[in-house]
Design an enzyme around this catalytic site. Structure first.
Site, PDB file in Angstrom:
ATOM      1  N   LYS A 159      15.582  40.750  17.694  1.00  0.00           N
ATOM      2  CA  LYS A 159      16.983  40.301  17.641  1.00  0.00           C
ATOM      3  C   LYS A 159      17.804  41.452  17.075  1.00  0.00           C
ATOM      4  CE  LYS A 159      19.342  37.342  14.282  1.00  0.00           C
ATOM      5  NZ  LYS A 159      19.376  35.970  13.704  1.00  0.00           N
ATOM      6  N   LEU A 160      18.829  41.840  17.806  1.00  0.00           N
ATOM      7  CA  LEU A 160      19.693  42.927  17.350  1.00  0.00           C
ATOM      8  C   LEU A 160      21.010  42.362  16.833  1.00  0.00           C
ATOM      9  CD1 LEU A 160      19.313  45.443  20.352  1.00  0.00           C
ATOM     10  CD2 LEU A 160      17.965  45.365  18.230  1.00  0.00           C
ATOM     11  N   LYS A 161      21.395  42.774  15.651  1.00  0.00           N
ATOM     12  CA  LYS A 161      22.723  42.430  15.152  1.00  0.00           C
ATOM     13  C   LYS A 161      23.731  43.259  15.949  1.00  0.00           C
ATOM     14  CE  LYS A 161      21.788  39.637  11.816  1.00  0.00           C
ATOM     15  NZ  LYS A 161      22.391  38.319  11.682  1.00  0.00           N
ATOM     16  N   ASP A 187      22.756  38.944  17.949  1.00  0.00           N
ATOM     17  CA  ASP A 187      23.414  38.047  17.004  1.00  0.00           C
ATOM     18  C   ASP A 187      24.700  38.720  16.534  1.00  0.00           C
ATOM     19  OD1 ASP A 187      22.448  36.501  13.797  1.00  0.00           O
ATOM     20  OD2 ASP A 187      24.244  36.347  15.036  1.00  0.00           O
ATOM     21  N   ASN A 189      27.079  37.130  14.630  1.00  0.00           N
ATOM     22  CA  ASN A 189      27.615  36.547  13.391  1.00  0.00           C
ATOM     23  C   ASN A 189      29.134  36.383  13.476  1.00  0.00           C
ATOM     24  OD1 ASN A 189      25.034  38.229  11.885  1.00  0.00           O
ATOM     25  ND2 ASN A 189      25.358  36.078  11.402  1.00  0.00           N
ATOM     26  N   ASP A 237      24.608  29.208  15.463  1.00  0.00           N
ATOM     27  CA  ASP A 237      23.982  29.304  14.131  1.00  0.00           C
ATOM     28  C   ASP A 237      24.990  28.725  13.129  1.00  0.00           C
ATOM     29  OD1 ASP A 237      22.893  32.253  12.139  1.00  0.00           O
ATOM     30  OD2 ASP A 237      23.302  30.192  11.566  1.00  0.00           O
ATOM     31  N   LYS A 261      18.599  26.475  10.714  1.00  0.00           N
ATOM     32  CA  LYS A 261      18.330  27.011   9.381  1.00  0.00           C
ATOM     33  C   LYS A 261      18.418  25.830   8.415  1.00  0.00           C
ATOM     34  CE  LYS A 261      20.324  31.604   9.932  1.00  0.00           C
ATOM     35  NZ  LYS A 261      21.506  32.415   9.573  1.00  0.00           N
ATOM     36  N   GLY A 289      16.548  32.570   9.810  1.00  0.00           N
ATOM     37  CA  GLY A 289      16.117  33.036   8.496  1.00  0.00           C
ATOM     38  C   GLY A 289      17.300  33.492   7.659  1.00  0.00           C
TER      39      GLY A 289
END
Ligand SMILES: O=C(O)CCC(=O)N[C@@H](C(=O)O)c1ccccc1
Length: 366
Positions: A159-161, A187, A189, A237, A261, A289
């Site tokens: 998974k790459l931010k 991701d 965010n 998320d 989560k 996580g």
């Protein structure tokens, strides 16, 4: 047997490397642990709130305050896990704080009865395939080296931010270096807006498993609109804080995958409800996580073993974040982590290590 008291313990865990996301860079994990004590057993809960309110509104100091002044005083002495969330429902929000308290009570009850977390939750497997989350880096070569290291360690998914200015190039480079068979996702965010839809649609060229939380946490309608523009599955998320949120997101078409989560949604019981709801709708879920220590990691691995968790989660080995974990380390075996089988969480803090990382401890009698 009654809960006789709760310990709030702040620990500070240095990270093996800075972890950069679209909302900041962490070099230390500031963790709030909750310990529930009963005459028969004691249980642990890990509050996933970060040191600062950057990922979500909660933060460690705030969680300790709301626990000390409102949640712990509201806890019935004979608290059973199902009754905890009901007893705490008069307090609005603070799901991460509530999750830690509920989990500590649940762990104490399970250790006393001898039932494992996995058994209690309904795990279907004794080991889970593990993905790894890779932060934003200073350059593409540095990113490729990091990904190579994780692939060599055996992680089954990368998974790459991403964030505006760090998205197409790193994704393209990883896809070109590691080929089409590498399970790859991103991701954001919540770093983009609907105006970025055409740009995000360019990620469709890279065969990603999903794009995680591209837009703001309260943008359910906007995510539904984005999902009609982008072919890659949208995963939420931050937006999913309860089973009701998951139902709304699925109904609106805002996502086709959910990152569960437990801390974000208020605990493992609500996490299982979301799992059950998503399974009923054919929506795959995976376990996210929050840089947990071995305590939270143990509970997450148990949850990730439920049947609907069909995508590798961010359940990485302890060494991904910590040189020394406060429990026996979780180590990757053939790309998997073994689900703990002991009573409750099945792991416990190693006293001398816990002592070393402890910043503050506070005992609150019930
Ligand atoms: O492997 C882990 O525990 C971390 C996985 C991860 O990337 N967590 C992200 C996230 O947005 O999901 C995160 C990191 C730091 C703080 C909050 C969230």
């Amino acid at each position: 047997p009654p809960v006789t008291g709760i310990e709030l313990r702040r620990i500070s865990m240095p990270l093996v490397a800075p972890f950069r996301t679209s909302f900041g860079t962490a070099t230390v994990r500031d963790v709030l642990l909750v310990r529930a004590v009963t005459p028969e057993a004691e249980g642990w809960g890990e509050c996933v709130a970060m040191g600062e309110p950057m990922y979500s509104a909660e933060y460690a100091e705030g969680a300790a305050d709301v626990l000390r002044r409102f949640l712990i005083p509201a806890l019935p002495k004979d608290a059973d896990p199902y009754g905890v969330s009901r007893a705490l429902s008069s307090v609005k929000g603070h799901r991460m704080a509530k999750a830690a308290l509920e989990t500590a009570v649940l762990d104490a009850r399970l250790r006393a009865s001898g039932e494992s977390f996995a058994g209690f939750l309904g795990a279907a497997r004794d080991r889970v395939p593990c993905g790894v989350s890779v932060g934003i880096m200073d350059s593409v070569p540095e990113l490729l080296d990091a990904v190579q290291g994780y692939v060599d360690e055996g992680y089954v998914r990368i998974k790459l931010k991403i964030e505006p200015g760090w998205d197409l190039a790193p994704v393209r480079a990883v896809r070109e270096r590691f080929g089409d068979d590498l399970l790859l996702q991103v991701d954001a965010n919540a770093a983009y807006t609907l105006a970025d839809a055409p740009h995000l649609a360019r990620l469709d060229a890279f065969g990603l498993l999903l794009i995680e939380q591209p837009l703001a946490e309260d943008d359910l309608v906007q995510h539904a609109s984005l999902a009609r523009t982008v072919r890659t599955p949208i995963c939420l998320d931050e937006s999913i804080e309860s089973a009701a949120h998951a139902a709304a997101a699925i109904t609106l078409g805002a996502c086709s995958v959910v990152n569960i989560k437990p801390g974000r949604v208020g605990g493992y019981l609500e996490a299982r409800r979301i799992h059950d709801l998503c399974q009923a709708h054919g929506v795959p879920v995976w376990c996210g996580g929050m840089l947990e220590t071995g305590l939270g990691r143990a509970a997450n691995v148990a949850l990730a073993a439920l049947p609907g968790f069909t995508l590798p989660g961010d359940t990485s080995a302890s060494r991904r974040y910590f040189a020394t974990d406060i429990t026996a380390p979780f180590t990757l075996e053939d790309g998997h982590l073994a689900v703990p089988t002991g009573p409750g969480l099945g792991v416990e803090p190693i006293p001398e290590i816990l002592k070393e990382v402890t910043v503050d401890t506070e005992w609150i009698p019930l």
